[in-house]
Design an enzyme around this catalytic site. Structure first.
Site, short mmCIF file in Angstrom:
data_model
loop_
_atom_site.label_atom_id
_atom_site.label_comp_id
_atom_site.label_asym_id
_atom_site.label_seq_id
_atom_site.Cartn_x
_atom_site.Cartn_y
_atom_site.Cartn_z
N LEU A 61 25.28 -14.67 4.19
CA LEU A 61 25.33 -14.32 5.57
C LEU A 61 25.79 -12.74 5.47
O LEU A 61 25.30 -12.10 6.48
CB LEU A 61 26.00 -14.92 6.39
CG LEU A 61 25.74 -16.49 6.48
CD1 LEU A 61 26.92 -17.06 7.70
CD2 LEU A 61 24.52 -16.85 7.18
N GLU A 63 27.84 -9.33 2.84
CA GLU A 63 28.46 -8.95 1.58
C GLU A 63 29.36 -7.98 1.63
O GLU A 63 28.96 -6.72 2.46
CB GLU A 63 27.45 -8.91 0.63
CG GLU A 63 27.97 -8.56 -0.83
CD GLU A 63 27.01 -8.39 -2.03
OE1 GLU A 63 27.24 -8.31 -3.08
OE2 GLU A 63 25.61 -8.63 -1.41
N SER A 65 32.66 -5.17 -0.40
CA SER A 65 33.04 -4.63 -1.80
C SER A 65 33.50 -5.89 -2.65
O SER A 65 33.31 -5.91 -3.68
CB SER A 65 34.06 -3.71 -1.54
OG SER A 65 35.17 -4.15 -0.75
N LYS A 84 33.72 -17.91 3.53
CA LYS A 84 34.03 -16.55 2.98
C LYS A 84 34.47 -16.48 1.34
O LYS A 84 35.74 -17.42 1.17
CB LYS A 84 34.98 -15.62 3.66
CG LYS A 84 35.30 -14.30 3.30
CD LYS A 84 36.53 -13.82 4.24
CE LYS A 84 36.17 -13.47 5.44
NZ LYS A 84 37.08 -12.83 6.17
N ASP A 179 42.79 -4.03 13.54
CA ASP A 179 41.26 -3.68 13.19
C ASP A 179 40.27 -4.33 14.03
O ASP A 179 39.29 -4.87 13.58
CB ASP A 179 41.45 -4.31 11.66
CG ASP A 179 40.17 -3.69 10.84
OD1 ASP A 179 39.53 -2.57 11.34
OD2 ASP A 179 39.64 -4.39 9.62
#
Length: 697
Positions: A61, A63, A65, A84, A179
């Site tokens: 779904l 990508e 690093s 994940k 974040d």
């Protein structure tokens, strides 16, 4: 497919781990079959590369690093999840990731909110970490902005409000996200915001979108000025980030950008409030709220509770107060059907299931409960049923209450509408029945037998049969049955009530002359050409429950023959009855002493009495001297017509007993010998001879 080497896990039951084939049919004692079982077609058609524990790892779904997000399938429930996958080798190179890798699991274990993704399970192998989360089928909000260029104000209000609700829940729990950005906002199947990524800010771009924010994507573009200045900060840094997300939704761009990118230049632009221009189509309330969120001074910036109380944010949300969600599931909120299914059919320990769910600890037990419960809710929602009709768990009453939470209101509304519809249909049927009865009621009122004397023709009467509607008008009784004139303008009906007489309809058939040569004999009367023979057809009707009350075919032998026309009947008392013709009379003659004479004969072969039985010497014979004297002398006798209403008449039981008497019939005399003598009468008046009724009454 079998699990990859080194990717085993010991959390799930052994039968989920051993063997190539996952369980397909589970027990159906506590859950519907479609919820507890998984079709083989679902497992066969799911494209996957490997299996880890009870999960099939499917397509990618997104990508980043050092992490990838893949679609997964739980083989025990058949539900899809988001997994994940974090590479251990790459994660160890980043000290921040290594330090905060387990922080996300700890935070999500503390948090439970409908606008925050639920962490279900955590798996670890030799090479990777697997974080299993609920799958948001609506996709990423960033993708929606790419397609539409921007989001309308009313839709952005909904997303911002849900985001503020989720952040407010985090702040009450003492968690600062730090974040918040478009990439971390997902949409579920109901187009609601789902917040992801706690503690892994460096993994912001794991979904792999290349966007206009790519040059300044990540924490700097959404970070508050105090974060860039490395000053002390508090929960208000998330309020600033919410303002940046709101600007991105409404315009499709970021509020502060510099070329080339520099943190110092970006910070200065934020402090100077040098915001990129806003579109002119935005409302003043939206612009005012946006500027308040992007206030560089933390002291002047509103906190999350103040932002949630803004007027623009609550537009179209009047009456919907702030609902606080508990971070733990209470015992009464548990789905007892799912818990019992897991403990008694899937082999889990009941106490372990309860403890895991109440503590919200990410493990396989929590994943099974969450997926089965979601599957059950979707089933009930799709079927629109308040409860499970089949395979209901009766061991605990809590599960009975939880099934009604979604569909109780809709079910009650649908039920009330059905009851109202049924009531209207019943009223319509009653009105139609009343109209039908009103149409059918005049049929017996205007029948020929109830026509006044002035409307009866002077010629022979033609035989008439009643129609079906007339036969059914009195529940199977003929409308000609025992109806007589009682007083002018009224008649007595079979219901023993007086009905007003109405003039017959012009189309009502009248009594026609009978032209049957075989059933009648010509009578020569010296009364002129205007006097003719008249026959009145009377229907035999015996009030017996064992005999169908139908109109019999009238024969020449079953009729009264009244000589003389017109016929005049004197009114009788209302208590009198017209008896059915049971006895047979013959050899009748006029009685001396009566000026107005009328003779009649009644021929019936089925009568129990024979002509010979009525001899002149018998006490009941009309020629008996005692009878004549009694009639002429004693007017109070019950045999007298004038005093008939003073004495009780023969009941129906006596009539039936006389009718059922077995009398050996004798040979009948010829018709000529039984014909009465004809006498000339006044054409204007005719009456009955009272002696002829002797013995009959």
């Amino acid at each position: 497919m079998p699990a990859a080497a080194g990717d085993g896990l010991g959390e799930s039951p052994s039968r989920f781990l051993a063997g190539e084939k996952p369980p397909v049919q589970l027990a159906e004692s506590f859950l519907p079959a479609c919820v507890s079982s998984v079709s083989r077609e679902t497992l066969r058609t799911f494209q996957h590369t490997k299996r880890v524990g009870s999960y099939l790892i499917g397509r990618k779904l997104g990508e980043g690093s050092f992490a990838k997000v893949r679609e997964g399938l739980h083989v025990g429930t058949g539900e899809k999840v988001a997994i994940k996958v974090i590479d251990k080798k790459k994660a160890k190179k980043d000290t921040y990731v290594t330090k905060n890798l387990r922080r996300e699991g700890q935070i999500q274990q503390m948090i439970r909110h409908p606008n925050i993704t639920q962490l279900l399970d955590i798996l670890e192998t030799e090479n990777s970490y697997y974080l299993v989360m609920e799958l948001c089928t609506g996709g990423n909000l960033m993708h929606k902005i790419y397609e539409r260029k921007r989001i309308e104000e009313h839709e952005a209000r909904k997303y911002i409000r849900q985001l503020i609700l989720a952040v407010e829940h985090l702040h009450r729990a003492g968690v600062v996200h730090r974040d918040l950005k478009i990439e971390n906002l997902l949409l579920d199947e109901n187009n609601n915001i789902k917040l992801i990524d706690f503690g892994l800010s460096n993994c912001a771009g794991i979904l792999g979108y290349t966007d206009p924010f790519s040059t300044q994507c990540g924490s700097p573009a959404y970070a508050a000025p105090e974060l860039l200045a490395r000053k002390k900060y508090g929960p208000k840094v998330d309020v600033w980030s919410i303002g940046v997300n709101m600007y991105a939704m409404l315009t499709g761009t970021l509020p502060f950008t510099v070329e080339p990118f520099s943190l110092r230049a970006l910070y200065q632009k934020m402090v100077d409030k040098d915001m990129n221009p806003l579109p002119t189509h935005l409302s003043p309330a939206a612009i005012s709220f946006l500027r308040s969120l992007l206030e560089p001074d933390p002291l002047k910036r509103p906190n999350i509770q103040q932002a949630l109380a803004n007027r623009w944010l609550n537009d179209n949300y009047h009456g919907k107060g702030l609902h606080t969600y508990p971070n733990r599931i209470h015992l009464e909120d548990l789905s007892q059907s799912v818990v019992l299914h897991m403990s008694e059919k899937l082999g889990y320990k009941h106490s372990d299931v309860i403890n895991v769910i109440l503590s919200n600890r990410a493990c396989h037990t929590l994943a099974v409960y969450f997926l089965l419960n979601r599957k059950l809710e979707n089933y009930l929602l799709n079927m629109r049923k308040p409860d499970i009709n089949d395979n209901v768990c009766h061991k605990n009453q809590f599960h009975q209450l939880e099934k009604y939470k979604m569909n109780k209101n809709s079910y009650e509304e649908r039920r009330s509408k059905d009851l109202e519809k049924r009531g209207e249909q019943q009223q319509q049927q009653q009105r139609a029945m009343q109209r039908k009865l009103e149409k059918c009621s005049p049929s017996h009122r205007q029948s020929n037998c109830l026509t006044p004397q002035g409307h009866i023709s002077k010629g022979p009467v033609k035989e008439r049969r009643s129609s079906k509607s007339e036969r059914e008008s009195f529940g199977g009784l003929s409308p000609f049955h025992e109806v007589r004139i009682t007083k002018p303008g009224c008649m007595t009906s079979c219901s023993l009530e007086y009905l007003e007489m109405q003039s017959p309809d012009p189309r009502t058939p009248k009594i026609m002359r009978r032209q049957d040569s075989h059933s009648q004999e010509t009578v020569n009367v010296n009364m002129g050409s205007r006097i003719r023979e008249t026959h009145l057809n009377v229907v035999r009707s015996f009030e017996s429950v064992n005999r169908e009350d139908q109109i019999e075919s009238l024969s020449p032998n079953h009729q009264y023959r009244v000589l003389g026309s017109p016929v005049s009947f004197s009114p009788r008392h209302s208590s009198e009855r017209i008896l059915s013709p049971i006895f047979q009379f013959d050899n009748t003659s006029p009685i001396k002493g009566h000026s107005n004479q009328a003779s009649f004969t009644y021929d019936d072969k089925s009568s129990p009495s024979s002509p010979e039985s009525m001899s002149p010497t018998s006490p009941h014979s009309p020629h008996s001297p005692s009878c004549n004297n009694n009639i002429s002398g004693n007017l109070g006798s019950p045999n007298c017509v004038r005093s008939r209403g003073r004495f009780p008449m023969m009941g129906i039981g006596q009539m039936l007993r006389k009718r059922n008497q077995v009398v050996s019939p004798k040979a009948e005399k010829p018709l000529e010998t039984r014909m009465p003598a004809l006498h000339q009468m006044s054409p204007g008046y005719a009456s009955f001879n009272s002696s002829d009724m002797n013995g009959f009454c």
